[in-house]
Scaffold this motif. Structure first.
Motif, PDB file in Angstrom:
ATOM      1  N   GLY A   1       0.793  -1.212   0.000  1.00  0.00           N
ATOM      2  CA  GLY A   1       0.000   0.000   0.000  1.00  0.00           C
ATOM      3  C   GLY A   1       0.822   1.256   0.000  1.00  0.00           C
ATOM      4  N   ARG A   2       2.107   1.135  -0.221  1.00  0.00           N
ATOM      5  CA  ARG A   2       2.971   2.310  -0.199  1.00  0.00           C
ATOM      6  C   ARG A   2       3.060   2.923  -1.590  1.00  0.00           C
ATOM      7  NH1 ARG A   2       2.023   0.490   4.263  1.00  0.00           N
ATOM      8  NH2 ARG A   2       3.594  -0.185   5.725  1.00  0.00           N
ATOM      9  N   SER A   3       3.026   4.228  -1.657  1.00  0.00           N
ATOM     10  CA  SER A   3       3.181   4.884  -2.952  1.00  0.00           C
ATOM     11  C   SER A   3       4.609   4.788  -3.420  1.00  0.00           C
ATOM     12  CB  SER A   3       2.768   6.358  -2.837  1.00  0.00           C
ATOM     13  OG  SER A   3       3.551   7.012  -1.860  1.00  0.00           O
ATOM     14  N   ALA A   4       4.790   4.769  -4.730  1.00  0.00           N
ATOM     15  CA  ALA A   4       6.128   4.672  -5.282  1.00  0.00           C
ATOM     16  C   ALA A   4       6.902   5.934  -4.969  1.00  0.00           C
ATOM     17  CB  ALA A   4       6.054   4.474  -6.800  1.00  0.00           C
ATOM     18  N   PRO A   5       8.165   5.816  -4.557  1.00  0.00           N
ATOM     19  CA  PRO A   5       8.933   6.996  -4.204  1.00  0.00           C
ATOM     20  C   PRO A   5       9.251   7.822  -5.432  1.00  0.00           C
ATOM     21  CG  PRO A   5      10.333   5.064  -4.176  1.00  0.00           C
ATOM     22  CD  PRO A   5       8.939   4.582  -4.390  1.00  0.00           C
ATOM     23  N   LYS A   6       9.322   9.108  -5.231  1.00  0.00           N
ATOM     24  CA  LYS A   6       9.677  10.005  -6.312  1.00  0.00           C
ATOM     25  C   LYS A   6      11.182  10.176  -6.335  1.00  0.00           C
ATOM     26  CE  LYS A   6       5.300  12.483  -5.814  1.00  0.00           C
ATOM     27  NZ  LYS A   6       4.644  13.774  -5.536  1.00  0.00           N
TER      28      LYS A   6
ATOM     29  N   ARG B   1       8.972   6.129   7.766  1.00  0.00           N
ATOM     30  CA  ARG B   1      10.074   6.013   6.806  1.00  0.00           C
ATOM     31  C   ARG B   1       9.860   7.041   5.702  1.00  0.00           C
ATOM     32  NH1 ARG B   1      10.870   0.692   3.112  1.00  0.00           N
ATOM     33  NH2 ARG B   1       8.679   1.201   2.744  1.00  0.00           N
ATOM     34  N   ALA B   2      10.890   7.850   5.472  1.00  0.00           N
ATOM     35  CA  ALA B   2      10.872   8.822   4.372  1.00  0.00           C
ATOM     36  C   ALA B   2      11.771   8.302   3.261  1.00  0.00           C
ATOM     37  CB  ALA B   2      11.364  10.182   4.862  1.00  0.00           C
ATOM     38  N   ARG B   3      11.195   8.149   2.054  1.00  0.00           N
ATOM     39  CA  ARG B   3      11.943   7.581   0.927  1.00  0.00           C
ATOM     40  C   ARG B   3      12.314   8.708  -0.038  1.00  0.00           C
ATOM     41  NH1 ARG B   3       9.309   2.116  -1.151  1.00  0.00           N
ATOM     42  NH2 ARG B   3      11.439   1.967  -1.951  1.00  0.00           N
ATOM     43  N   PHE B   4      13.549   9.199   0.108  1.00  0.00           N
ATOM     44  CA  PHE B   4      14.021  10.294  -0.734  1.00  0.00           C
ATOM     45  C   PHE B   4      14.248   9.844  -2.172  1.00  0.00           C
ATOM     46  CE2 PHE B   4      15.659  11.049   3.617  1.00  0.00           C
ATOM     47  CZ  PHE B   4      14.887  12.159   3.924  1.00  0.00           C
ATOM     48  N   ARG B   5      14.722   8.599  -2.310  1.00  0.00           N
ATOM     49  CA  ARG B   5      14.941   7.995  -3.619  1.00  0.00           C
ATOM     50  C   ARG B   5      14.721   6.509  -3.465  1.00  0.00           C
ATOM     51  NH1 ARG B   5      20.657  10.527  -4.067  1.00  0.00           N
ATOM     52  NH2 ARG B   5      21.194   8.361  -3.670  1.00  0.00           N
TER      53      ARG B   5
ATOM     54  N   ASP C   1      -1.442   1.364   9.307  1.00  0.00           N
ATOM     55  CA  ASP C   1      -0.381   1.703   8.364  1.00  0.00           C
ATOM     56  C   ASP C   1      -0.792   2.961   7.616  1.00  0.00           C
ATOM     57  OD1 ASP C   1       0.743  -0.577   9.261  1.00  0.00           O
ATOM     58  OD2 ASP C   1       0.910  -1.566   7.315  1.00  0.00           O
ATOM     59  N   ILE C   2       0.128   3.891   7.517  1.00  0.00           N
ATOM     60  CA  ILE C   2      -0.182   5.183   6.920  1.00  0.00           C
ATOM     61  C   ILE C   2       0.802   5.500   5.811  1.00  0.00           C
ATOM     62  CG2 ILE C   2      -1.244   6.076   9.023  1.00  0.00           C
ATOM     63  CD1 ILE C   2       1.374   7.503   9.646  1.00  0.00           C
ATOM     64  N   ALA C   3       0.434   6.441   4.935  1.00  0.00           N
ATOM     65  CA  ALA C   3       1.309   6.914   3.868  1.00  0.00           C
ATOM     66  C   ALA C   3       0.868   8.308   3.459  1.00  0.00           C
ATOM     67  CB  ALA C   3       1.278   5.960   2.673  1.00  0.00           C
ATOM     68  N   PHE C   4       1.829   9.186   3.265  1.00  0.00           N
ATOM     69  CA  PHE C   4       1.540  10.562   2.853  1.00  0.00           C
ATOM     70  C   PHE C   4       2.809  11.169   2.273  1.00  0.00           C
ATOM     71  CE2 PHE C   4       2.894  10.504   7.251  1.00  0.00           C
ATOM     72  CZ  PHE C   4       3.806  11.547   7.339  1.00  0.00           C
ATOM     73  N   ASP C   5       2.673  12.334   1.672  1.00  0.00           N
ATOM     74  CA  ASP C   5       3.808  13.068   1.126  1.00  0.00           C
ATOM     75  C   ASP C   5       4.115  14.247   2.044  1.00  0.00           C
ATOM     76  OD1 ASP C   5       3.995  11.360  -0.947  1.00  0.00           O
ATOM     77  OD2 ASP C   5       3.141  12.709  -2.461  1.00  0.00           O
ATOM     78  N   ALA C   6       5.377  14.405   2.387  1.00  0.00           N
ATOM     79  CA  ALA C   6       5.834  15.540   3.183  1.00  0.00           C
ATOM     80  C   ALA C   6       6.800  16.351   2.331  1.00  0.00           C
ATOM     81  CB  ALA C   6       6.508  15.067   4.467  1.00  0.00           C
ATOM     82  N   TRP C   7       6.336  17.506   1.860  1.00  0.00           N
ATOM     83  CA  TRP C   7       7.153  18.333   0.974  1.00  0.00           C
ATOM     84  C   TRP C   7       7.677  17.514  -0.206  1.00  0.00           C
ATOM     85  CZ3 TRP C   7       7.852  18.510   6.339  1.00  0.00           C
ATOM     86  CH2 TRP C   7       7.343  19.642   6.949  1.00  0.00           C
ATOM     87  N   SER C   8       6.775  16.789  -0.829  1.00  0.00           N
ATOM     88  CA  SER C   8       7.009  15.964  -2.024  1.00  0.00           C
ATOM     89  C   SER C   8       7.844  14.710  -1.746  1.00  0.00           C
ATOM     90  CB  SER C   8       7.656  16.778  -3.148  1.00  0.00           C
ATOM     91  OG  SER C   8       9.032  17.025  -2.892  1.00  0.00           O
ATOM     92  N   VAL C   9       8.159  14.453  -0.477  1.00  0.00           N
ATOM     93  CA  VAL C   9       8.897  13.233  -0.118  1.00  0.00           C
ATOM     94  C   VAL C   9       7.896  12.188   0.372  1.00  0.00           C
ATOM     95  CG1 VAL C   9      10.617  12.202   1.407  1.00  0.00           C
ATOM     96  CG2 VAL C   9      10.984  14.502   0.487  1.00  0.00           C
TER      97      VAL C   9
END
Length: 891
Positions: A7-12, A630-634, A576-584
């Motif tokens: 359920g996690r969005s693909a990292p940018k 978890r923040a996925r920068f790449r 379980d949660i998922a969101f974007d923080a300043w596009s991250v």
């Protein structure tokens, strides 16, 4: 529901920036060519599945080579294990490190505890022939699980890790942070031992391993055998799987220690010991372990399993103890350490000095069995239910006769130099034993039993419209645990003829006298006379008759008895949660676990010289929140933050309300031991923050900052207590006010595939840990945690190419305090830095057969500790150096 996705969005990511970074690193030689291909989207050949039947991200099949065909890289063998462990760490919501079997039964270590020493932040101590003492980040409070379930040994709270052979393992996970869906109980972390199941394999699989191990101190070569067979079948009633595993290990070992007594104040301001001695510990341990697993998948929505594991240990051991008194206040010749008032040497002719030798015989038997059954049901595409029921039983028996013998030596010479105590008897041959007589007999025995039944039910729900919330899960667990223990009345009885004209010389008893094993180090006398351990264990009734006039065993001590019935009910919920923080992209979980614990404590106390039953009931509820983000920068770069609360319940024996007193003897003080029914669980608030760069499927650099804040930490303290006019140093556990531990972990691993030819087989794993902090004592002083090293690191060299694979592992940890106020003295026991070198080399003789040569303690490490300052030595210890040869077959 066939498979619930993460359920996690693909990292940018920024492709141009990423390619530029990769190009710079490749030019600098930091990344291999395979790393660059992986970053640019080159395919990696998939392979082995995990236990749920789904391939983890980046997972590959098992084998022993690296092959490149066009744009596809196939990674196998050690690389496969490293990749699977790395993928598990990268994709887990908690802070975790894992070791994955690169092939069935190919772990180079013999048991789980020894493997743990390779993991970042974990340290071990080897003694009695194997690793057993495990700490995480300097702390002992880790809960150990088997396939996610509680398992224990007798009355201990956790599984004794040395009892699980590595040949049964599929993976070993060390969680530094603890999710709310895990069984509660560890403030330092969670060690989860995962064993093989038939659905882990594609079809029929069998393996067999035979190994011979030589130990230099014990001069013994012993066998180790293990085997496993597994298969799965498709039928009209669904798919079935079955697995059987078996392991047998024998280990004869020899530990030695040359020790120095506690420093005392001697005449003219001199400080030094009044005794120097030896401790030689040897044993013959036989360990059997077996497991069986059945799995059934009637359709794609339901899976059922049943498994059982059994361990049995038979262990005959002996400790040979030698104590030589020094001729203090007898006009001896004395020298001090230059510039100090510490005793360095002492000698006296005509001292007629009292000398003691002793043998402690031990015959131990333990058996632990756990049976479990459970099922997983995908109710629909969004709801999954899981349930499990487990029953564990464990028994431990101990027979421990001890005999002391005494002699008087005319001349004596002792010295303390470079942390070592040495003693000799000039002009006398102490090994004859001709002037030793029977002095004292201890008739010790005991038995412990434990059992538990626990059941859990978990549910996972995935909403139809995913937004901020991606998944909900929750569950309940109900467990009942019982632990009982009792042992014989402790203390000793003097021989009727001791110190009289009727004394019995040891040489007059056929088969009674032996020589101790020879010391590997030069500490003065190399051997000394001892009572034979075999005689003590096989002729205990004769010894009772000789010392007491009856063959009746020492009765059980009602004051040592305790029983603890503990019931726990736990419920948890997690989102379980998922969101974007300043596009991250950020994902993670938030959860809470509530645990209610009820205890019924039973024991005996001594009141007005009468034994009176005592019982106490306690109830408490703990709330354990956890946040993991978890923040996925790449794709290859992420940061992680976890915060949670954990508890650790005291050992069952620590609750015992009874008091056991030990009278003073020639070599012992008047002491007592007791529990504390009012003990509270240890509480810990744990924070981990990490930055993780996975620059290749088998390459990473990670760093973690951590903090543990403790409340109610448990320490034992000895205080003077008077009973019947006699003062005893009574040891009881108590809760300290608070404590804190902080530190940093760093880890790096990589295979250098871009190097030319045979050099491309090399790889490196390196990790280091820095910790500081401690406990606040009642007087306000802050002491570091006992057993905690400030610095520790592992450096592991790996090689795999063609039919060859190898590993060389160097481990080091800085000095630490092992015990504060040692034996109620003003001195702390401080241990010098510890280090070890282990290695293994494997060659594939055929596609199915491999030969491995391995060794542990190759540098013959010497354990040294001292009383607060290095000039006041305590002991030096030496352990077996082992060389093993193993032949493995796998179909």
């Amino acid at each position: 529901m066939k498979t619930i996705p993460s359920g996690r969005s693909a990292p940018k990511s920024c492709p141009s920036a990423l390619k530029a970074t990769v190009a710079v690193l490749a030019a600098a030689g930091v990344l291999s060519s395979a790393s660059v291909w992986a970053q640019q989207g080159v395919a990696v050949q998939p392979g082995a599945q995990d236990s749920a039947g789904a391939s983890p991200a980046g997972a590959t099949g098992a084998g022993d080579a690296v092959a490149q065909t066009g744009a596809v890289v196939t990674v196998t063998g050690i690389r496969s294990a490293a990749r699977n462990a790395q993928a598990f760490k990268q994709n887990n919501e908690q802070v975790v490190d894992s070791i994955v079997a690169d092939d069935i039964g190919k772990f180079p270590d013999k048991n789980v505890a020894e493997i743990l020493g390779r993991i970042t932040g974990v340290q071990i101590i080897r003694e009695a022939g194997e690793a057993g003492n495990v700490v995480i980040r300097g702390l002992p409070g880790a809960v150990t699980l088997l396939n996610g379930r509680e398992m224990f040994s007798a009355v201990s709270r956790s599984l004794f890790l040395a009892d699980i052979p590595t040949t049964m393992l599929s993976r070993l996970d060390v969680y530094k942070s603890q999710g709310v869906d895990m069984v509660e109980g560890g403030t330092a972390g969670v060690i989860d031992v995962r064993t093989n199941r038939p659905f882990d394999f594609k079809g029929y699989t069998a393996s067999l391993m035979g190994r011979a191990e030589n130990r230099d101190k014990s001069s013994a070569t012993d066998p180790q055998l293990s085997g496993m067979v597994s298969n799965r079948w498709k039928t009209a009633y669904g798919e079935f799987g079955a697995l059987l595993g078996y392991s047998y290990q024998r280990g004869r070992y020899q530990d030695e220690a040359a020790w120095v007594g506690i420093p005392l104040s001697i005449e003219n301001g001199l400080t030094g010991p009044d005794t120097i001695g030896r401790t030689m510990t040897g044993g013959d341990r036989k360990r059997w372990a077996g497991n069986g697993v059945l799995q059934w998948r009637p359709n794609s929505d339901v899976e059922v399993f049943a498994e059982v594991i059994n361990t049995r240990i038979e262990h005959d051991a002996q400790t040979n103890f030698f104590l030589g008194q020094l001729p203090l206040n007898k006009g001896a010749t004395i020298a001090t350490v230059p510039g100090t008032n510490y005793l360095q040497s002492i000698s006296k002719d005509g001292a007629d000095q009292w000398t003691l030798s002793s043998t402690q015989g031990r015959r131990q038997y333990s058996r632990t069995t756990q049976a479990a059954t459970g099922a997983t049901w995908d109710v629909n595409d969004r709801l999954r239910l899981k349930t499990e029921l487990a029953r564990t039983t464990s028994k431990f028996r101990n027979q421990n006769p001890i005999v002391d013998i005494v002699g008087y030596m005319p001349n004596v010479s002792g010295s303390i130099d470079n942390g070592v105590g040495s003693i000799t008897y000039p002009g006398s041959d102490i090994t004859t034993g001709s002037n030793f007589f029977l002095e004292k007999f201890f008739d010790q025995h005991g038995h412990d039993e434990g059992s538990s039944t626990d059941w859990r039910l978990d549910a996972i729900y995935e909403p139809a419209n995913k937004g901020f919330f991606r998944e909900f899960s929750g569950g309940v667990r109900i467990a009942k645990r019982r632990a009982t223990s009792i042992h014989g009345i402790e203390g000793s009885v003097n021989h009727p003829g001791a110190y009289s004209p009727n004394q019995v010389m040891i040489n007059s008893i056929p088969g009674f006298t032996c020589l101790s094993p020879a010391t590997a180090g030069n500490y003065g006398i190399a051997q000394f006379p001892i009572p034979c351990a075999g005689y003590l264990l096989n002729n205990t009734s004769d010894l009772r008759q000789t010392f007491t006039g009856t063959t009746t065993p020492n009765p059980e001590d009602p004051l040592s008895y305790y029983a603890d019935i503990e019931k726990t009910q736990a419920i948890y919920g997690k989102a379980d949660i998922a969101f974007d923080a300043w596009s991250v992209p950020v994902d993670g979980s938030v959860g809470l676990r509530a645990v209610r614990t009820e205890q019924d404590l039973r024991g005996n106390s001594l009141i007005n010289n009468a034994v009176v039953g005592a019982s106490t009931k306690t109830t408490g509820t703990d709330y354990l929140p956890n946040v993991a983000l978890r923040a996925r920068f790449r794709d290859d770069l992420q940061a992680r933050f976890t915060w949670g609360k954990a508890t650790q319940r005291p050992a069952f024996v620590d609750f015992n309300p009874g008091l056991v007193l030990h009278a003073a003897g020639n070599t012992t003080l008047a002491t007592g031991t007791s529990g504390n029914p009012s003990l509270k669980p240890i509480e810990s608030k744990n924070m981990d923050a990490s930055l993780e760069w996975y620059f290749a499927p088998t390459g990473s650099v990670t760093g973690t900052v951590f903090s543990h804040e403790f409340k109610n930490y448990i320490r034992r303290k000895s205080t003077p207590e008077t009973y019947d006019g006699i003062t005893y140093d009574v040891s009881r556990p108590y809760n300290t006010s608070d404590g804190k531990l902080e530190g940093v972990e760093i880890a790096y691993k990589q295979f250098y595939d871009w190097l030319p030819g045979w050099l491309s087989g090399f790889g490196v794993e390196a990790n280091g840990t820095y910790t500081h902090g401690g406990l606040t004592e009642p007087d306000g002083k802050v002491n570091s945690f006992a057993g905690m090293s400030k610095w520790a690191y592992n450096l592991i060299g790996l090689y795999e190419r063609g039919d060859w694979s190898a590993r060389v592992a160097w481990s080091w940890r800085s000095r630490f305090v092992s015990e504060y106020a040692y034996r109620a003295s003003q001195y702390d026991l401080v241990v010098d830095p510890m280090k070890s070198l282990d290695a293994s080399v494997t060659y594939k003789l055929t596609k199915n057969v491999s030969l491995t040569v391995d060794g542990t303690n190759l540098t013959d490490f010497k354990y040294k500790d001292y009383h607060s300052v290095p000039q006041l030595a305590r002991d030096i210890r030496r352990y077996d150096r082992t060389i093993g040869v193993a032949l493995r077959w796998k179909n």
